[in-house]
Design a protein around this motif. Sequence first.
Motif, PDB file in Angstrom:
ATOM      1  N   ASN A  73       0.819  -1.216   0.000  1.00 16.25           N
ATOM      2  CA  ASN A  73       0.000   0.000   0.000  1.00 16.25           C
ATOM      3  C   ASN A  73       0.852   1.266   0.000  1.00 16.25           C
ATOM      4  O   ASN A  73       0.518   2.265   0.630  1.00 16.25           O
ATOM      5  N   GLY A  74       1.985   1.241  -0.690  1.00 19.81           N
ATOM      6  CA  GLY A  74       2.855   2.412  -0.785  1.00 19.81           C
ATOM      7  C   GLY A  74       4.040   2.385   0.150  1.00 19.81           C
ATOM      8  O   GLY A  74       4.999   3.144  -0.038  1.00 19.81           O
ATOM      9  N   VAL A  75       4.012   1.557   1.184  1.00 15.16           N
ATOM     10  CA  VAL A  75       5.153   1.407   2.096  1.00 15.16           C
ATOM     11  C   VAL A  75       6.140   0.438   1.459  1.00 15.16           C
ATOM     12  O   VAL A  75       5.791  -0.711   1.182  1.00 15.16           O
ATOM     13  N   LYS A  76       7.383   0.898   1.229  1.00 18.70           N
ATOM     14  CA  LYS A  76       8.368   0.097   0.535  1.00 18.70           C
ATOM     15  C   LYS A  76       9.437  -0.415   1.489  1.00 18.70           C
ATOM     16  O   LYS A  76       9.930   0.327   2.343  1.00 18.70           O
ATOM     17  N   ILE A  77       9.773  -1.689   1.331  1.00  9.52           N
ATOM     18  CA  ILE A  77      10.877  -2.302   2.065  1.00  9.52           C
ATOM     19  C   ILE A  77      11.808  -2.890   1.021  1.00  9.52           C
ATOM     20  O   ILE A  77      11.474  -3.881   0.357  1.00  9.52           O
ATOM     21  N   ASP A  78      12.995  -2.265   0.837  1.00  7.10           N
ATOM     22  CA  ASP A  78      13.892  -2.740  -0.208  1.00  7.10           C
ATOM     23  C   ASP A  78      14.677  -3.955   0.264  1.00  7.10           C
ATOM     24  O   ASP A  78      14.537  -4.412   1.410  1.00  7.10           O
ATOM     25  N   THR A  79      15.528  -4.478  -0.604  1.00  6.93           N
ATOM     26  CA  THR A  79      16.244  -5.714  -0.305  1.00  6.93           C
ATOM     27  C   THR A  79      17.280  -5.548   0.804  1.00  6.93           C
ATOM     28  O   THR A  79      17.773  -6.543   1.345  1.00  6.93           O
ATOM     29  N   LYS A  80      17.596  -4.283   1.179  1.00 10.06           N
ATOM     30  CA  LYS A  80      18.528  -4.019   2.269  1.00 10.06           C
ATOM     31  C   LYS A  80      17.809  -3.718   3.582  1.00 10.06           C
ATOM     32  O   LYS A  80      18.458  -3.441   4.591  1.00 10.06           O
ATOM     33  N   GLY A  81      16.467  -3.736   3.568  1.00 12.66           N
ATOM     34  CA  GLY A  81      15.713  -3.481   4.785  1.00 12.66           C
ATOM     35  C   GLY A  81      15.351  -2.038   5.011  1.00 12.66           C
ATOM     36  O   GLY A  81      14.768  -1.694   6.051  1.00 12.66           O
ATOM     37  N   ASN A  82      15.673  -1.145   4.077  1.00  9.33           N
ATOM     38  CA  ASN A  82      15.293   0.260   4.216  1.00  9.33           C
ATOM     39  C   ASN A  82      13.794   0.418   4.007  1.00  9.33           C
ATOM     40  O   ASN A  82      13.224  -0.162   3.079  1.00  9.33           O
ATOM     41  N   ILE A  83      13.154   1.229   4.872  1.00  8.38           N
ATOM     42  CA  ILE A  83      11.709   1.418   4.823  1.00  8.38           C
ATOM     43  C   ILE A  83      11.392   2.865   4.464  1.00  8.38           C
ATOM     44  O   ILE A  83      11.928   3.794   5.070  1.00  8.38           O
ATOM     45  N   THR A  84      10.522   3.052   3.470  1.00 11.42           N
ATOM     46  CA  THR A  84      10.014   4.380   3.130  1.00 11.42           C
ATOM     47  C   THR A  84       8.500   4.320   3.090  1.00 11.42           C
ATOM     48  O   THR A  84       7.922   3.305   2.688  1.00 11.42           O
ATOM     49  N   SER A  85       7.865   5.422   3.518  1.00 14.62           N
ATOM     50  CA  SER A  85       6.408   5.456   3.576  1.00 14.62           C
ATOM     51  C   SER A  85       5.884   6.796   3.076  1.00 14.62           C
ATOM     52  O   SER A  85       6.425   7.841   3.442  1.00 14.62           O
ATOM     53  N   PRO A  86       4.828   6.794   2.243  1.00 12.86           N
ATOM     54  CA  PRO A  86       4.239   8.054   1.795  1.00 12.86           C
ATOM     55  C   PRO A  86       3.373   8.708   2.865  1.00 12.86           C
ATOM     56  O   PRO A  86       3.026   9.876   2.759  1.00 12.86           O
ATOM     57  N   GLY A  87       3.035   7.994   3.914  1.00 15.00           N
ATOM     58  CA  GLY A  87       2.206   8.517   4.996  1.00 15.00           C
ATOM     59  C   GLY A  87       2.947   8.524   6.314  1.00 15.00           C
ATOM     60  O   GLY A  87       4.113   8.115   6.408  1.00 15.00           O
ATOM     61  N   ASN A  88       2.285   9.003   7.362  1.00 14.29           N
ATOM     62  CA  ASN A  88       2.875   9.068   8.690  1.00 14.29           C
ATOM     63  C   ASN A  88       2.969   7.675   9.304  1.00 14.29           C
ATOM     64  O   ASN A  88       2.187   6.781   8.981  1.00 14.29           O
ATOM     65  N   MET A  89       3.915   7.483  10.212  1.00 15.22           N
ATOM     66  CA  MET A  89       4.069   6.222  10.930  1.00 15.22           C
ATOM     67  C   MET A  89       3.862   6.482  12.415  1.00 15.22           C
ATOM     68  O   MET A  89       4.495   7.372  12.993  1.00 15.22           O
ATOM     69  N   THR A  90       2.954   5.723  13.031  1.00 17.68           N
ATOM     70  CA  THR A  90       2.580   5.925  14.425  1.00 17.68           C
ATOM     71  C   THR A  90       2.867   4.668  15.227  1.00 17.68           C
ATOM     72  O   THR A  90       2.514   3.558  14.812  1.00 17.68           O
ATOM     73  N   ALA A  91       3.494   4.848  16.403  1.00 20.14           N
ATOM     74  CA  ALA A  91       3.757   3.737  17.314  1.00 20.14           C
ATOM     75  C   ALA A  91       2.897   3.900  18.568  1.00 20.14           C
ATOM     76  O   ALA A  91       2.640   5.027  19.020  1.00 20.14           O
ATOM     77  N   GLY A  92       2.440   2.768  19.106  1.00 23.53           N
ATOM     78  CA  GLY A  92       1.638   2.816  20.325  1.00 23.53           C
ATOM     79  C   GLY A  92       0.325   3.542  20.150  1.00 23.53           C
ATOM     80  O   GLY A  92      -0.147   4.202  21.086  1.00 23.53           O
ATOM     81  N   GLN A  93      -0.298   3.441  18.987  1.00 16.11           N
ATOM     82  CA  GLN A  93      -1.519   4.195  18.714  1.00 16.11           C
ATOM     83  C   GLN A  93      -2.617   3.869  19.721  1.00 16.11           C
ATOM     84  O   GLN A  93      -2.885   2.706  20.017  1.00 16.11           O
ATOM     85  N   GLY A  94      -3.229   4.935  20.257  1.00 15.33           N
ATOM     86  CA  GLY A  94      -4.295   4.770  21.225  1.00 15.33           C
ATOM     87  C   GLY A  94      -3.828   4.640  22.655  1.00 15.33           C
ATOM     88  O   GLY A  94      -4.638   4.635  23.581  1.00 15.33           O
ATOM     89  N   SER A  95      -2.512   4.546  22.880  1.00 14.66           N
ATOM     90  CA  SER A  95      -1.980   4.403  24.235  1.00 14.66           C
ATOM     91  C   SER A  95      -1.481   5.753  24.750  1.00 14.66           C
ATOM     92  O   SER A  95      -1.393   6.739  24.016  1.00 14.66           O
ATOM     93  N   ALA A  96      -1.132   5.786  26.036  1.00 11.90           N
ATOM     94  CA  ALA A  96      -0.693   7.038  26.648  1.00 11.90           C
ATOM     95  C   ALA A  96       0.645   7.509  26.090  1.00 11.90           C
ATOM     96  O   ALA A  96       0.943   8.710  26.105  1.00 11.90           O
ATOM     97  N   ASP A  97       1.466   6.587  25.577  1.00 13.13           N
ATOM     98  CA  ASP A  97       2.775   6.980  25.058  1.00 13.13           C
ATOM     99  C   ASP A  97       2.807   6.971  23.538  1.00 13.13           C
ATOM    100  O   ASP A  97       3.843   6.768  22.913  1.00 13.13           O
ATOM    101  N   GLN A  98       1.642   7.203  22.909  1.00 10.36           N
ATOM    102  CA  GLN A  98       1.582   7.221  21.451  1.00 10.36           C
ATOM    103  C   GLN A  98       2.531   8.277  20.898  1.00 10.36           C
ATOM    104  O   GLN A  98       2.618   9.397  21.404  1.00 10.36           O
ATOM    105  N   VAL A  99       3.237   7.936  19.839  1.00 10.98           N
ATOM    106  CA  VAL A  99       4.151   8.868  19.187  1.00 10.98           C
ATOM    107  C   VAL A  99       4.144   8.587  17.691  1.00 10.98           C
ATOM    108  O   VAL A  99       4.065   7.437  17.265  1.00 10.98           O
TER     109      VAL A  99
END
Length: 234
Positions: free
Chosen positions: A191-217
């Motif tokens: 869906n637009g998030v690319k992971i190349d053969t070296k493990g590099n990640i690129t995304s056309p959208g924002n990336m969120t960790a801990g969504q919905g939790s108190a330490d969401q970032v």
Amino acid sequence: MSGGAAGGQTDQTTGQQSLTGPNSDVNRHAFHVDQLDMEKRSHFTAKIVAVHNRNSLTQPCTVDIQPTVKQVDGLGKTSSHGTVYGISVPRNQSGDSVIINDPQVGDTATFSVLDRDHSAARNNDWAESNPGSFRRSTLSDAIFGAVLPRKAQQVKQFIRFDDADGGGGMTIQDRNGNSLTSNKSDGWNLNGVKIDTKGNITSPGNMTAGQGSADQVDLQGHAHGTSGPPTPGT
């Protein structure tokens, strides 16, 4: 005086002896052999009219079918087949690992006819069993083969192995518009998030960790202490 003249010709009506059939013992014998061969079924196509235990993890899938090629009598009159019930559906399975994509009502598929009545073995969870009856080579002893693609049946989700020309790999797409593709230049694209053969990640959208939790970032909006949000391009 050939065997074909007794009933093997392509324009010969099934079950009807030709005019030259009685002319010799050879022709009469050929006609009798043709009649015996016509009683044997090996492969046929049918429309699926009912599906039982579709995509179940615990129960075997079976289908009820109606053959698509009509019956023809010696006078050339045709009639439809009735419904054939309880045809077993194989899966791509090995031990406890399986790919599940059972057929649906409306699919047209190929079927192979087994030479003996296997109903007892099927009812015994495919353990060794005696024949269920003395019947031989009948439609009731068919096994599902594969669905036949049709122009009227649009494909909306699929797994495809793309051509290698141009660096193609695989394409997986569901009916909701989600896709996972691979190619030589980008690696995997989800869906637009690319992971190349070296493990590099690129995304056309924002990336969120801990969504919905108190330490969401999130990657684009988080702050570094008192220095403010991250600087684009850094």
